[in-house]
Write an enzyme that holds these catalytic residues in place. Sequence first.
Site, PDB file in Angstrom:
ATOM      1  N   HIS A   1      -3.494  -5.715   1.057  1.00 45.29           N
ATOM      2  CA  HIS A   1      -2.818  -5.921   2.345  1.00 45.29           C
ATOM      3  C   HIS A   1      -2.790  -7.407   2.730  1.00 45.29           C
ATOM      4  CE1 HIS A   1      -2.428  -1.748   3.881  1.00 45.29           C
ATOM      5  NE2 HIS A   1      -3.439  -1.513   3.076  1.00 45.29           N
TER       6      HIS A   1
ATOM      7  N   GLU B   1      -1.009  -8.791   4.906  1.00 42.34           N
ATOM      8  CA  GLU B   1      -0.843  -8.936   6.361  1.00 42.34           C
ATOM      9  C   GLU B   1      -2.177  -8.863   7.100  1.00 42.34           C
ATOM     10  OE1 GLU B   1      -0.597  -6.200   4.766  1.00 42.34           O
ATOM     11  OE2 GLU B   1      -0.898  -4.428   6.004  1.00 42.34           O
TER      12      GLU B   1
ATOM     13  N   CYS C   1       0.841  -1.199   0.000  1.00 53.17           N
ATOM     14  CA  CYS C   1       0.000   0.000   0.000  1.00 53.17           C
ATOM     15  C   CYS C   1       0.886   1.263   0.000  1.00 53.17           C
ATOM     16  CB  CYS C   1      -0.969  -0.042   1.183  1.00 53.17           C
ATOM     17  SG  CYS C   1      -2.365   1.071   0.985  1.00 53.17           S
TER      18      CYS C   1
END
Lengths: 222, 76
Positions: free
Chosen positions: A195, A197, A87
Site C-alpha cells: 500500500h 498510499e 491490494c
Amino acid sequence: MKTAVIVFPGSNCDRDIAVALRDVSGTAPTMVWHADTALPDGVGLIALPGGFSYGDYLRSGAIGARSPIMAAVTAAAERGVAVLGICNGFQILTEAGLLPGALMRNAGLDFVCRDVPLTVENAQSAFTSRYGAGERIVIPVAHHDGNYAADEATLDWLEGEGRVAFRYATSVNGSARNIAGILNAAGNVLGLMPHPERRIETAAHGGNDGRRMFEGLFELVA
Amino acid sequence: MKLRIFVTLKPGVLDPQGRAIHKALGGLGFAGVNDVRAGKLIELDVADDVSDAQIDAMCRKLLANTVIENYRVERA
C-alpha cells in the site's frame, strides 16, 4: 491531471488513496461508484483501492472485476490512461484480465499486516521513475490473498519484459518469485499488493517511500 | 434445470487450505490421508433453454478463474 478513484462496495482504502492523490497533486480525485458506467472526461490516472470488494465473495476481486464501471476502466487502460490497482485493486485487475496471473490465499494462511521491504525491479515505468533500479524501500502490506500465481511460462515472460515492478525482499505470502507488483505490456497498468498510499508522509506514516510513486505519476502523466 | 459446478484448483497449484485441512486431520489422529485439495461447489438453477455454451461461458467468465482453477459441470 485529473484522477479518479473507483469505489466498490467493501472498498476500505478509497479514502486513503484519495488523500494521497490530493496531498501529492493538490487536487482531489473524483470518486466514481462501481455501478457508474463513465469516468470523468480527460482522466489521466484511475486508482482501484484496497479493501474487500463484495466481501471477497467467490474469489478476491472476482465480482468487482465484473462491475459496470470496469468496461470503462478497461477501455481507458487500452487508450493508455494510467491505472493503479492496490491490494484488492490488484486482485480486481487480474480478475478483469488487465494483468496476468492470479492472487491466491497466502501460503501460510495468515493475514499479513506489517511493513515489508521491497526491491524496485523496474524503475522506468510511469509509476516507478522516481525510484532507483534495485532500490530497497519499505511499504506496508495488509492482505490475506496476496500469493501471486502464474505458470512458469508467464512468469518467465513477465521477467523477460521487465514487467515485475516490485519484489518482496524476503518471502511474505508465498508469491511466485516473490513478486509484489507487476506492469502490463504497455507499462500503463500497475497492480501491487503493498500500500504506497499508506507511506506518504513520515510524521503520520513512519516513512514516505510510497510518495515517490505518486510524484512520478504526476510528473510523467501530465 | 439444476446444475452443480465443481471448481477445483488445477493440479500443481499450491492449495494452502487443503494443506491446513490435511494437517488438522492428522492432528485429530486420522492416519492414511495422502493429500487434501479444497474446492468449491456452486449450484445453479437455470431455465431449460440455457445452452451448454452459455453454461460454459458462465464458468469461464466468472465462476472459475481458469488461470488457477478447473471446473466441471454436473446436471442434477
